[in-house]
Design a protein around this motif. Structure first.
Motif, PDB file in Angstrom:
ATOM      1  N   VAL A 144     -48.935 -17.602  38.881  1.00  0.00           N
ATOM      2  CA  VAL A 144     -50.584 -17.805  39.549  1.00  0.00           C
ATOM      3  C   VAL A 144     -51.167 -16.789  39.039  1.00  0.00           C
ATOM      4  CG1 VAL A 144     -51.854 -17.138  41.595  1.00  0.00           C
ATOM      5  CG2 VAL A 144     -49.885 -17.293  41.839  1.00  0.00           C
ATOM      6  N   SER A 145     -50.901 -15.874  38.053  1.00  0.00           N
ATOM      7  CA  SER A 145     -51.019 -14.694  37.374  1.00  0.00           C
ATOM      8  C   SER A 145     -51.146 -14.803  36.318  1.00  0.00           C
ATOM      9  CB  SER A 145     -50.648 -13.640  37.589  1.00  0.00           C
ATOM     10  OG  SER A 145     -50.917 -12.241  36.427  1.00  0.00           O
ATOM     11  N   ILE A 146     -50.870 -16.180  35.745  1.00  0.00           N
ATOM     12  CA  ILE A 146     -50.584 -16.428  34.208  1.00  0.00           C
ATOM     13  C   ILE A 146     -51.716 -17.719  34.235  1.00  0.00           C
ATOM     14  CG2 ILE A 146     -49.814 -18.832  32.521  1.00  0.00           C
ATOM     15  CD1 ILE A 146     -47.287 -16.861  33.025  1.00  0.00           C
ATOM     16  N   LEU A 147     -52.425 -18.593  35.400  1.00  0.00           N
ATOM     17  CA  LEU A 147     -53.077 -19.486  36.234  1.00  0.00           C
ATOM     18  C   LEU A 147     -54.242 -18.599  35.760  1.00  0.00           C
ATOM     19  CD1 LEU A 147     -53.786 -22.397  35.922  1.00  0.00           C
ATOM     20  CD2 LEU A 147     -54.002 -21.608  39.160  1.00  0.00           C
TER      21      LEU A 147
ATOM     22  N   SER B 197     -55.103 -15.894  34.744  1.00  0.00           N
ATOM     23  CA  SER B 197     -55.543 -15.767  33.023  1.00  0.00           C
ATOM     24  C   SER B 197     -55.592 -17.242  32.419  1.00  0.00           C
ATOM     25  CB  SER B 197     -54.992 -15.029  32.557  1.00  0.00           C
ATOM     26  OG  SER B 197     -54.075 -13.308  33.811  1.00  0.00           O
ATOM     27  N   TRP B 198     -55.805 -18.446  32.104  1.00  0.00           N
ATOM     28  CA  TRP B 198     -55.662 -18.985  31.320  1.00  0.00           C
ATOM     29  C   TRP B 198     -57.676 -19.222  32.073  1.00  0.00           C
ATOM     30  CZ3 TRP B 198     -56.574 -24.369  33.274  1.00  0.00           C
ATOM     31  CH2 TRP B 198     -56.295 -25.326  32.079  1.00  0.00           C
ATOM     32  N   ILE B 199     -57.582 -19.464  33.265  1.00  0.00           N
ATOM     33  CA  ILE B 199     -58.497 -20.190  33.431  1.00  0.00           C
ATOM     34  C   ILE B 199     -59.601 -19.401  32.969  1.00  0.00           C
ATOM     35  CG2 ILE B 199     -60.353 -20.071  35.885  1.00  0.00           C
ATOM     36  CD1 ILE B 199     -57.760 -20.623  37.672  1.00  0.00           C
ATOM     37  N   VAL B 200     -59.598 -17.905  32.645  1.00  0.00           N
ATOM     38  CA  VAL B 200     -60.756 -16.467  32.524  1.00  0.00           C
ATOM     39  C   VAL B 200     -61.199 -17.163  31.034  1.00  0.00           C
ATOM     40  CG1 VAL B 200     -61.237 -14.596  31.488  1.00  0.00           C
ATOM     41  CG2 VAL B 200     -60.147 -15.438  33.793  1.00  0.00           C
ATOM     42  N   ILE B 201     -59.513 -17.563  30.349  1.00  0.00           N
ATOM     43  CA  ILE B 201     -59.811 -17.690  28.631  1.00  0.00           C
ATOM     44  C   ILE B 201     -60.703 -19.021  27.971  1.00  0.00           C
ATOM     45  CG2 ILE B 201     -58.046 -18.026  26.905  1.00  0.00           C
ATOM     46  CD1 ILE B 201     -56.081 -16.655  27.973  1.00  0.00           C
ATOM     47  N   ARG B 202     -60.421 -20.041  28.956  1.00  0.00           N
ATOM     48  CA  ARG B 202     -60.575 -21.323  28.750  1.00  0.00           C
ATOM     49  C   ARG B 202     -62.314 -21.052  29.245  1.00  0.00           C
ATOM     50  NH1 ARG B 202     -58.132 -24.589  25.925  1.00  0.00           N
ATOM     51  NH2 ARG B 202     -59.103 -26.332  26.402  1.00  0.00           N
TER      52      ARG B 202
ATOM     53  N   MET C   4     -46.498 -11.589  19.116  1.00  0.00           N
ATOM     54  CA  MET C   4     -46.678 -12.541  20.129  1.00  0.00           C
ATOM     55  C   MET C   4     -48.147 -13.236  20.427  1.00  0.00           C
ATOM     56  SD  MET C   4     -44.042 -11.737  23.097  1.00  0.00           S
ATOM     57  CE  MET C   4     -44.264 -13.590  23.554  1.00  0.00           C
ATOM     58  N   PHE C   5     -49.053 -11.720  19.701  1.00  0.00           N
ATOM     59  CA  PHE C   5     -50.213 -11.980  20.230  1.00  0.00           C
ATOM     60  C   PHE C   5     -51.125 -13.333  19.639  1.00  0.00           C
ATOM     61  CE2 PHE C   5     -55.116 -12.053  20.090  1.00  0.00           C
ATOM     62  CZ  PHE C   5     -55.195 -11.718  21.795  1.00  0.00           C
ATOM     63  N   PRO C   6     -51.093 -13.142  17.887  1.00  0.00           N
ATOM     64  CA  PRO C   6     -51.974 -14.955  17.604  1.00  0.00           C
ATOM     65  C   PRO C   6     -51.000 -15.804  18.280  1.00  0.00           C
ATOM     66  CG  PRO C   6     -51.093 -12.337  15.913  1.00  0.00           C
ATOM     67  CD  PRO C   6     -50.581 -12.565  17.174  1.00  0.00           C
ATOM     68  N   TRP C   7     -49.997 -15.785  17.951  1.00  0.00           N
ATOM     69  CA  TRP C   7     -49.007 -17.252  19.205  1.00  0.00           C
ATOM     70  C   TRP C   7     -49.491 -17.116  19.876  1.00  0.00           C
ATOM     71  CZ3 TRP C   7     -45.351 -17.256  23.030  1.00  0.00           C
ATOM     72  CH2 TRP C   7     -45.183 -18.569  22.862  1.00  0.00           C
ATOM     73  N   ALA C   8     -49.411 -16.419  20.733  1.00  0.00           N
ATOM     74  CA  ALA C   8     -49.408 -16.835  22.627  1.00  0.00           C
ATOM     75  C   ALA C   8     -51.561 -17.775  22.685  1.00  0.00           C
ATOM     76  CB  ALA C   8     -50.115 -15.411  23.091  1.00  0.00           C
ATOM     77  N   ALA C   9     -52.627 -16.510  21.230  1.00  0.00           N
ATOM     78  CA  ALA C   9     -54.026 -17.126  21.492  1.00  0.00           C
ATOM     79  C   ALA C   9     -53.593 -18.366  21.444  1.00  0.00           C
ATOM     80  CB  ALA C   9     -54.588 -15.935  20.747  1.00  0.00           C
ATOM     81  N   ARG C  10     -53.090 -19.132  20.253  1.00  0.00           N
ATOM     82  CA  ARG C  10     -53.442 -19.813  20.077  1.00  0.00           C
ATOM     83  C   ARG C  10     -52.866 -21.309  21.162  1.00  0.00           C
ATOM     84  NH1 ARG C  10     -51.360 -17.740  15.175  1.00  0.00           N
ATOM     85  NH2 ARG C  10     -49.564 -19.026  15.909  1.00  0.00           N
ATOM     86  N   LEU C  11     -51.722 -20.766  21.800  1.00  0.00           N
ATOM     87  CA  LEU C  11     -50.796 -21.927  22.817  1.00  0.00           C
ATOM     88  C   LEU C  11     -52.224 -22.016  23.865  1.00  0.00           C
ATOM     89  CD1 LEU C  11     -48.578 -23.229  23.866  1.00  0.00           C
ATOM     90  CD2 LEU C  11     -47.896 -20.831  24.475  1.00  0.00           C
ATOM     91  N   LEU C  12     -52.590 -21.022  23.757  1.00  0.00           N
ATOM     92  CA  LEU C  12     -53.515 -20.654  24.896  1.00  0.00           C
ATOM     93  C   LEU C  12     -55.175 -20.983  24.871  1.00  0.00           C
ATOM     94  CD1 LEU C  12     -52.265 -17.522  26.582  1.00  0.00           C
ATOM     95  CD2 LEU C  12     -51.990 -18.801  27.942  1.00  0.00           C
ATOM     96  N   GLY C  13     -55.447 -21.404  23.991  1.00  0.00           N
ATOM     97  CA  GLY C  13     -56.566 -22.388  23.980  1.00  0.00           C
ATOM     98  C   GLY C  13     -57.617 -20.823  23.265  1.00  0.00           C
ATOM     99  N   ALA C  14     -57.376 -19.977  23.030  1.00  0.00           N
ATOM    100  CA  ALA C  14     -58.438 -18.511  23.370  1.00  0.00           C
ATOM    101  C   ALA C  14     -59.424 -18.479  22.085  1.00  0.00           C
ATOM    102  CB  ALA C  14     -57.547 -17.279  23.502  1.00  0.00           C
ATOM    103  N   LYS C  15     -60.059 -19.798  22.234  1.00  0.00           N
ATOM    104  CA  LYS C  15     -60.946 -19.898  21.074  1.00  0.00           C
ATOM    105  C   LYS C  15     -62.430 -18.214  21.169  1.00  0.00           C
ATOM    106  CE  LYS C  15     -60.874 -25.185  21.296  1.00  0.00           C
ATOM    107  NZ  LYS C  15     -61.648 -25.840  21.701  1.00  0.00           N
ATOM    108  N   GLY C  16     -62.730 -18.253  19.955  1.00  0.00           N
ATOM    109  CA  GLY C  16     -63.414 -17.303  20.052  1.00  0.00           C
ATOM    110  C   GLY C  16     -62.719 -15.809  19.933  1.00  0.00           C
ATOM    111  N   VAL C  17     -61.809 -15.891  20.501  1.00  0.00           N
ATOM    112  CA  VAL C  17     -60.733 -14.885  20.064  1.00  0.00           C
ATOM    113  C   VAL C  17     -60.659 -14.084  18.542  1.00  0.00           C
ATOM    114  CG1 VAL C  17     -58.860 -12.904  20.906  1.00  0.00           C
ATOM    115  CG2 VAL C  17     -60.191 -14.761  22.667  1.00  0.00           C
ATOM    116  N   THR C  18     -61.056 -13.181  17.802  1.00  0.00           N
ATOM    117  CA  THR C  18     -60.998 -13.047  16.544  1.00  0.00           C
ATOM    118  C   THR C  18     -58.905 -12.443  16.290  1.00  0.00           C
ATOM    119  OG1 THR C  18     -62.279 -10.186  16.622  1.00  0.00           O
ATOM    120  CG2 THR C  18     -62.964 -12.628  16.350  1.00  0.00           C
TER     121      THR C  18
END
Length: 404
Positions: free
Chosen positions: A43-46, A48-53, A282-296
């Motif tokens: 649930v926590s991951i879901l 966070s993913w909603i907020v990211i997207r 892990m952050f760069p890989w996780a950001a790409r996997l989660l589709g964190a567009k605009g996160v620098t």
């Protein structure tokens, strides 16, 4: 060893004081809680993913820094927006896990309104904590981009102790009423115990824990003069006698005297060291996997939900380690109680009353992974082994009910 006394038989007799249906219900509740750990992480991951997207945090950060970099303000705005959105999205799950499920198992009597009001208060307190801690974390990432994970883990130790003090002095008085034990056998017994082991007797309190839960429980901790030992009023509603009070309070005094709060801070700092190191990698890989567009990058506060996802996964994987550290301190506190106050039967009786929310005889693997206390069966057996090796004088008076 006491002649004719069989610790294994005595342990079985204690566990048999509860009928099979109570044990079955406790097992269902406990094993359901294991599943809850996994589902809670998902649930926590879901969330966070909603907020990211949604991109809402990227827009919030960009709005703050449209004209010039304002990193401290950007972090604050992102933390507030993220905390509110994720808190609201998570509330249905929290209501199920922490209120409806507890109520369905008879472990709370409170109405939903009472739970929800407290939930909002805790959300507000968590928001304030988040503003302070994440502001410092992102400052460290900006200031020490190569070694921030090392310095931040040191900061976690001090943050742990600071939050402990805030919890005692600010949060807990908002949630419950803490009062000294009234004059009578309980107070006299506890004061004598405190004097025996050097615990400030004025910091031994009774609180209205039945407001939140029907669990038979007490808690303790302290360092540098901060701390207290607190017994829930549920103990006395479930007819705790003086032997139980001595066993339970002796256990809590063990936490206090042996400094388990600062020890926990050091342990948590070591766990954080590993977690921050892995986050850095892990952050760069996780950001790409989660589709964190605009996160620098990691220093961008708009990536906070990515950090949350990584920490959620790491915390789940670290559960056996964290629980093992907790089991050590709980066993140490049991040993302190029985060594200094020699009430193995009192502590055993109290432990049996906790079976309703903690199944007594898990497998070794289940206990290793999921239990933050040694199992009740194991703890009662330790008390009976002590009793066998240290029999009391036959003239010792039998326990009397502890009218609090």
């Amino acid at each position: 060893m006491a002649q004719g006394f069989d610790p294994a038989a005595a342990t079985a007799a204690y566990l048999a004081t509860l009928p099979p249906e109570v044990h079955a219900k406790a097992t269902a509740y406990t094993q359901g809680g294991h599943c809850l750990l996994l589902w809670g992480t998902l649930v926590s991951i879901l969330v966070s993913w909603i907020v990211i997207r949604s991109g809402v945090l990227v827009r919030a950060r960009a709005g703050v820094e449209a004209k010039k970099p304002r990193p401290w303000l950007a972090v604050a705005v992102v933390v507030v927006v993220d905390s509110i959105i994720e808190g609201l999205l998570s509330t249905p799950w929290d209501a199920y896990a922490h209120w409806w499920r507890e109520k369905s198992y008879g472990l709370t009597s409170r109405a939903f309104g009472g739970w929800f009001g407290e939930h909002l208060l805790l959300m507000g307190f968590g928001l304030i904590q988040g503003l302070i801690l994440f502001s410092l974390l992102y400052w460290a990432i900006r200031r020490f981009p190569k070694t921030w994970w090392l310095w931040s883990s040191v900061g976690v130790v001090f943050a742990f102790l600071g939050l402990f003090i805030l919890q005692l002095t600010v949060l807990e008085p908002l949630l419950n009423s803490y009062k000294p034990a009234p004059p009578g056998p309980v107070r006299d017994t506890v004061v004598a115990m405190a004097n025996q082991v050097g615990v400030p007797s004025g910091k031994i309190l009774i609180y209205d824990g039945s407001k939140q839960s029907n669990r038979y429980t007490a808690n303790a901790g302290g360092f540098l003069g901060f701390g207290r030992i607190a017994m829930s009023d549920v103990m006395f509603k479930k007819d705790a006698d003086l032997a139980e009070v001595k066993g339970v309070v002796g256990h809590e005094m063990g936490h206090y005297v042996h400094g388990h709060v600062p020890l926990g801070a050091l342990e948590f700092g070591l766990v954080a060291l590993a977690g921050f190191f892995l986050l850095d990698r892990m952050f760069p890989w996780a950001a790409r996997l989660l589709g964190a567009k605009g996160v620098t990058g990691l220093s961008d506060p708009a990536g906070l939900p990515v950090v949350a996802v990584i920490f959620a996964v790491l915390a789940l994987l670290a559960t056996p380690l964290i629980n093992s550290m907790s089991r050590y301190t709980e066993a140490d506190a049991d040993h302190f109680s029985v060594v200094h106050f020699n009430e193995p039967d009192g502590l055993a009786k109290a432990l049996v009353k906790t079976i309703e929310y903690r199944a007594d005889s898990p497998s070794a693997l289940e206990e290793f992974i999921f239990y933050d206390h040694p199992s009740v069966g194991r703890r009662v057996r330790a008390m009976m082994d002590w009793k066998a090796a240290h029999p009391k004088d036959a003239t010792t008076a039998s326990p009397t009910k502890a009218g609090a």
